[in-house]
Design a protein around this motif. Structure first.
Motif, short mmCIF file in Angstrom:
data_model
loop_
_atom_site.label_atom_id
_atom_site.label_comp_id
_atom_site.label_asym_id
_atom_site.label_seq_id
_atom_site.Cartn_x
_atom_site.Cartn_y
_atom_site.Cartn_z
N GLU A 195 47.87 25.23 36.73
CA GLU A 195 48.04 25.42 38.18
C GLU A 195 47.19 26.60 38.63
O GLU A 195 47.00 27.56 37.88
CB GLU A 195 49.51 25.69 38.53
CG GLU A 195 50.45 24.56 38.20
CD GLU A 195 50.21 23.30 39.02
OE1 GLU A 195 49.80 23.42 40.19
OE2 GLU A 195 50.42 22.21 38.46
N ASP A 229 47.14 29.22 41.80
CA ASP A 229 47.88 29.67 42.97
C ASP A 229 47.23 30.91 43.56
O ASP A 229 46.42 31.57 42.90
CB ASP A 229 49.34 29.98 42.58
CG ASP A 229 50.10 28.72 42.21
OD1 ASP A 229 50.18 27.81 43.05
OD2 ASP A 229 50.59 28.64 41.07
N LYS A 230 47.62 31.21 44.78
CA LYS A 230 47.08 32.36 45.50
C LYS A 230 48.25 33.28 45.85
O LYS A 230 49.27 32.83 46.36
CB LYS A 230 46.39 31.88 46.78
CG LYS A 230 45.83 32.99 47.65
CD LYS A 230 45.16 32.41 48.89
CE LYS A 230 44.64 33.48 49.81
NZ LYS A 230 44.00 32.91 50.99
N GLU A 231 48.08 34.55 45.55
CA GLU A 231 49.06 35.55 45.94
C GLU A 231 48.40 36.48 46.94
O GLU A 231 47.42 37.16 46.61
CB GLU A 231 49.52 36.34 44.70
CG GLU A 231 50.48 37.46 45.03
CD GLU A 231 50.81 38.27 43.79
OE1 GLU A 231 50.44 39.48 43.76
OE2 GLU A 231 51.40 37.70 42.86
N GLU A 232 48.91 36.50 48.15
CA GLU A 232 48.35 37.40 49.16
C GLU A 232 48.77 38.82 48.84
O GLU A 232 49.92 39.07 48.48
CB GLU A 232 48.78 36.95 50.55
CG GLU A 232 48.19 35.59 50.90
CD GLU A 232 48.41 35.17 52.34
OE1 GLU A 232 48.81 36.01 53.17
OE2 GLU A 232 48.16 33.99 52.62
N ASN A 233 47.80 39.72 48.93
CA ASN A 233 48.04 41.10 48.55
C ASN A 233 47.21 41.98 49.48
O ASN A 233 46.03 41.71 49.68
CB ASN A 233 47.61 41.29 47.09
CG ASN A 233 47.95 42.65 46.53
OD1 ASN A 233 47.60 43.67 47.11
ND2 ASN A 233 48.61 42.65 45.39
N ASP A 257 43.54 39.56 47.88
CA ASP A 257 44.28 38.41 47.38
C ASP A 257 44.06 38.23 45.89
O ASP A 257 43.01 38.55 45.35
CB ASP A 257 43.88 37.14 48.14
CG ASP A 257 44.33 37.18 49.60
OD1 ASP A 257 45.18 38.04 49.95
OD2 ASP A 257 43.84 36.36 50.38
N ARG A 258 45.09 37.71 45.20
CA ARG A 258 45.09 37.56 43.76
C ARG A 258 45.03 36.08 43.38
O ARG A 258 45.64 35.25 44.03
CB ARG A 258 46.36 38.16 43.15
CG ARG A 258 46.70 39.57 43.63
CD ARG A 258 45.78 40.60 43.13
NE ARG A 258 45.91 40.71 41.68
CZ ARG A 258 45.29 41.63 40.96
NH1 ARG A 258 44.48 42.49 41.54
NH2 ARG A 258 45.43 41.66 39.65
N ILE A 273 46.10 33.37 40.64
CA ILE A 273 47.07 33.19 39.56
C ILE A 273 46.76 31.89 38.84
O ILE A 273 46.82 30.81 39.44
CB ILE A 273 48.52 33.16 40.11
CG1 ILE A 273 48.83 34.46 40.85
CG2 ILE A 273 49.51 32.92 38.97
CD1 ILE A 273 50.14 34.43 41.61
N THR A 296 47.91 29.51 35.76
CA THR A 296 48.98 29.23 34.81
C THR A 296 48.49 28.13 33.88
O THR A 296 48.22 27.02 34.32
CB THR A 296 50.27 28.78 35.54
OG1 THR A 296 50.65 29.78 36.48
CG2 THR A 296 51.40 28.54 34.56
#
Length: 146
Positions: free
Chosen positions: A120, A122-126, A130-131, A133, A135
């Motif tokens: 997968e 994914d996007k982590e807003e930071n 942005d990060r 991810i 998996t």
């Protein structure tokens, strides 16, 4: 049609219709990463997924057979030049031995399957940027003694 013809047709239609990989995946009921990989020719499509993909994109009927063919998974063995792909290559170069040690300490002598596998993105807003991810989820396959 061959695999390259189908992949080029998919890219052309994707661009023309302004589609996303996520949208294509949703339309055929498969994951984004798997669908993208199949469209790039690195996985074979089950009959149902191939049929849905051909219908959704409006590909020629003969593309169904090509999408269902078992691919030969090969890639250029030289260092990648694309910055994103190079960084993944770099991650394996820097952390590959570490991952091997940690995985084998936790599981024993063996490998992570890339066949019984899912991935997968994914996007982590930071606020600091942005990060990404990633998996990677693969079955552990122990080496056997005989």
């Amino acid at each position: 049609m061959n695999r390259l013809d189908v992949t080029e047709a998919i890219f052309a239609i994707k661009k023309e219709k302004e589609l996303s990989w996520e949208g294509i995946a949703e339309a055929i009921g498969m994951s984004t990463v798997w669908t993208t990989s199949a469209c790039l020719g690195m996985n074979s499509c089950p009959s149902g997924a191939a049929t849905k993909l051909v219908e959704f994109l409006g590909l020629p009927e003969e593309a169904t057979r090509v999408l269902m063919e078992y691919p030969t998974k090969e890639w250029d063995k030289s260092v990648p030049q694309d910055p994103l792909i190079y960084r993944l290559y770099e991650v394996v170069g820097v952390y590959g031995d570490t991952l091997k040690e940690v995985i084998q300490e936790k599981f024993g002598d063996g490998i992570m399957s890339a066949i019984d596998f899912s991935m997968e993105v994914d996007k982590e807003e930071n606020p600091k940027g942005d990060r990404v991810i990633l998996t990677l989820n693969g079955k552990f396959l122990p080496y056997k003694a005989w």
